[in-house]
Design a protein around this motif. Sequence first.
Motif, PDB file in Angstrom:
ATOM      1  N   ALA A 289       0.837  -1.207   0.000  1.00  0.00           N
ATOM      2  CA  ALA A 289       0.000   0.000   0.000  1.00  0.00           C
ATOM      3  C   ALA A 289       0.871   1.256   0.000  1.00  0.00           C
ATOM      4  CB  ALA A 289      -0.927  -0.012   1.212  1.00  0.00           C
ATOM      5  N   LEU A 290       1.989   1.211   0.729  1.00  0.00           N
ATOM      6  CA  LEU A 290       2.916   2.355   0.728  1.00  0.00           C
ATOM      7  C   LEU A 290       3.453   2.600  -0.674  1.00  0.00           C
ATOM      8  CD1 LEU A 290       5.094   1.564   3.899  1.00  0.00           C
ATOM      9  CD2 LEU A 290       3.377   3.373   3.673  1.00  0.00           C
ATOM     10  N   ILE A 291       3.832   1.511  -1.325  1.00  0.00           N
ATOM     11  CA  ILE A 291       4.411   1.636  -2.667  1.00  0.00           C
ATOM     12  C   ILE A 291       3.338   2.070  -3.663  1.00  0.00           C
ATOM     13  CG2 ILE A 291       5.476   0.299  -4.528  1.00  0.00           C
ATOM     14  CD1 ILE A 291       6.939  -1.276  -2.244  1.00  0.00           C
ATOM     15  N   ALA A 292       2.105   1.619  -3.434  1.00  0.00           N
ATOM     16  CA  ALA A 292       0.996   2.002  -4.323  1.00  0.00           C
ATOM     17  C   ALA A 292       0.705   3.497  -4.238  1.00  0.00           C
ATOM     18  CB  ALA A 292      -0.251   1.195  -3.984  1.00  0.00           C
ATOM     19  N   ALA A 293       1.160   4.138  -3.132  1.00  0.00           N
ATOM     20  CA  ALA A 293       0.973   5.587  -3.018  1.00  0.00           C
ATOM     21  C   ALA A 293       1.705   6.318  -4.146  1.00  0.00           C
ATOM     22  CB  ALA A 293       1.470   6.087  -1.661  1.00  0.00           C
ATOM     23  N   TYR A 294       2.726   5.658  -4.684  1.00  0.00           N
ATOM     24  CA  TYR A 294       3.496   6.268  -5.785  1.00  0.00           C
ATOM     25  C   TYR A 294       2.904   5.852  -7.123  1.00  0.00           C
ATOM     26  CZ  TYR A 294       6.764   7.495  -2.151  1.00  0.00           C
ATOM     27  OH  TYR A 294       7.325   8.030  -1.024  1.00  0.00           O
ATOM     28  N   ASP A 295       1.632   6.129  -7.317  1.00  0.00           N
ATOM     29  CA  ASP A 295       0.979   5.558  -8.501  1.00  0.00           C
ATOM     30  C   ASP A 295       1.426   6.211  -9.805  1.00  0.00           C
ATOM     31  OD1 ASP A 295      -0.341   7.904  -8.051  1.00  0.00           O
ATOM     32  OD2 ASP A 295      -2.310   7.005  -7.683  1.00  0.00           O
ATOM     33  N   SER A 296       2.022   7.440  -9.742  1.00  0.00           N
ATOM     34  CA  SER A 296       2.505   8.031 -10.994  1.00  0.00           C
ATOM     35  C   SER A 296       3.694   7.235 -11.523  1.00  0.00           C
ATOM     36  CB  SER A 296       2.906   9.498 -10.795  1.00  0.00           C
ATOM     37  OG  SER A 296       4.176   9.584 -10.176  1.00  0.00           O
ATOM     38  N   GLN A 297       4.365   6.523 -10.620  1.00  0.00           N
ATOM     39  CA  GLN A 297       5.565   5.777 -11.002  1.00  0.00           C
ATOM     40  C   GLN A 297       5.272   4.333 -11.376  1.00  0.00           C
ATOM     41  OE1 GLN A 297       8.896   7.353 -10.807  1.00  0.00           O
ATOM     42  NE2 GLN A 297       7.268   8.846 -11.066  1.00  0.00           N
ATOM     43  N   ALA A 298       4.194   3.814 -10.808  1.00  0.00           N
ATOM     44  CA  ALA A 298       3.953   2.379 -10.941  1.00  0.00           C
ATOM     45  C   ALA A 298       3.894   1.961 -12.407  1.00  0.00           C
ATOM     46  CB  ALA A 298       2.664   2.004 -10.218  1.00  0.00           C
ATOM     47  N   ALA A 299       3.364   2.867 -13.249  1.00  0.00           N
ATOM     48  CA  ALA A 299       3.198   2.506 -14.658  1.00  0.00           C
ATOM     49  C   ALA A 299       4.541   2.422 -15.387  1.00  0.00           C
ATOM     50  CB  ALA A 299       2.292   3.532 -15.341  1.00  0.00           C
ATOM     51  N   VAL A 300       5.531   3.251 -14.914  1.00  0.00           N
ATOM     52  CA  VAL A 300       6.784   3.330 -15.665  1.00  0.00           C
ATOM     53  C   VAL A 300       7.945   2.625 -14.961  1.00  0.00           C
ATOM     54  CG1 VAL A 300       6.202   5.443 -16.903  1.00  0.00           C
ATOM     55  CG2 VAL A 300       7.229   5.599 -14.634  1.00  0.00           C
ATOM     56  N   ARG A 301       7.741   2.191 -13.747  1.00  0.00           N
ATOM     57  CA  ARG A 301       8.843   1.583 -12.991  1.00  0.00           C
ATOM     58  C   ARG A 301       8.510   0.127 -12.695  1.00  0.00           C
ATOM     59  NH1 ARG A 301      13.129   5.513 -11.874  1.00  0.00           N
ATOM     60  NH2 ARG A 301      12.184   7.372 -12.734  1.00  0.00           N
ATOM     61  N   SER A 302       9.175  -0.750 -13.396  1.00  0.00           N
ATOM     62  CA  SER A 302       8.828  -2.165 -13.245  1.00  0.00           C
ATOM     63  C   SER A 302       9.197  -2.686 -11.855  1.00  0.00           C
ATOM     64  CB  SER A 302       9.540  -2.989 -14.320  1.00  0.00           C
ATOM     65  OG  SER A 302      10.942  -2.799 -14.207  1.00  0.00           O
TER      66      SER A 302
END
Length: 360
Positions: A289-302
Motif C-alpha cells: 500500500a505504501l508503494i501504491a501511493a506512488y501511482d505516478s511511477q507504478a506505470a513506468v517503474r517495473s
Amino acid sequence: MTTSPPPGAARVLVVEDDAPTRAYVTRALQRAGYTVASEAAAAPALATLDEAPWSALLVDIGLPGASGFDLVREARRRRPEVPIALMTADASVEVAVRALRSEVDDFLTKPISPEDLVAQVGRLVALRRTRTTTPVERVLAIGAHPDDVEIGVGGVLAGHQDAGDDITLLTLSHGQRGGDRAARAAEAERAAALLGATLRLGDLEDTLIPESGPTLDLIEATVADVDPTIVYTHTVNDLHQDHRNVHRASMVAARGVPSVYCYESPSATVDFRPVRFMPIDRMVERKLALIAAYDSQAAVRSYLAPDLVRATSRYWGRYGSRDVDHCEPLEVVRERPAGSRAGDALLTTTPQQETSDATA
Ligand SMILES: [Zn+2]
C-alpha cells in the motif's frame, strides 16, 4: 499516611540545585528503598537520563541556566515514558498552569515531608509501570528519492508504527527525473501519512546528489533535530550513484546514532550482504500500500510491481526463522547491544541466523 508499595529496584533521578534540598530528597527516597541519582543542573541531568532506564524524574523549577520547564520539555522528548514531577516552593496559579501545559505528571510543593515525598514518588513509579513497556524509538529512514525507503524498509517501518515509535522519513530529492515534482511530493506525503511519519523532503538534484556538501548538511540537520535511536539508509553496494552518496553521507551524519542499518534497493548489487532478516509477514500488504501511493511511477517503474516486491521479500524470507515467509534484509553498520533498552524488542525477535553455505 498510606505507605507506598515496595519500590523494588525503581530508579529515581532528582534534579535540584539547592544542595541541602537535594541531599534531603535523596536520603528520604533512599530510605524508602529507591535507587537515587541526583544532579544540580539540566545538562548533566539529561546525560544521566540517557544513561539508564528511570522510573521517575523529579525536577526543581528554578534550575540555573535552563529552567526546570526547559528540562521537562527535553526529558519528555527523549524519554516520554518517564513520569515527571516538578518541585517548587512557588505554588502560584501561574506556575501550576505552566506545569500543566508542559505535561508534567505531578507537582511537589516544598517543603515536603519525607512521607508525602515517598507517597508521591510511589504514585509516579506506579504510573511508569502502566506506560508502554517498550520505550518509543526515534526512527530516521533516509532515501535519495521518493519511494526508496518504502521499497527498502516499508515493512520494517510499518512494524515501528505498530510499536508506537516515532518515524521520520528524509528524502533528499523530489525525484524530478522520474516525473512531475509536485505530484511526486504529494505521493511522498501520502506514503508518509500511511506510516504516521513526518516527511522531510529535500530539494537536491536527482541523479546529481553529492556525497558531501548539501547532502551531508541536510542529513546532519535532520539527525540533530530528530536525535534518532535507529537510522535506516541505503547500502553502499548499489549501482545508483545517488544511493551510494546518500549512504556515505549518512555514515558521517549518523556517527553518533546507536543503531544504523542499510537496506536494499532494486539497484543493489550482489555485494549487498545482509545479516539481519526482519520478519514482515504481517506487513507485506501495508508495504504494498505504501508503494501504491506512488501511482505516478507504478506505470513506468517495473521494480514497483507488487509481484516483484512480494517475491523479493519472499526470497529473503528463506533466511528468516522457519515460521517466517517474508523478510526485509538489512546490513548492520552498528547496533545497540540487545537488551540495553527494551525498545530493542523489534530487533531481538529477529532470528540471527548466520549466512552459511547451506545445501539447497
Ligand atoms: Zn532511489
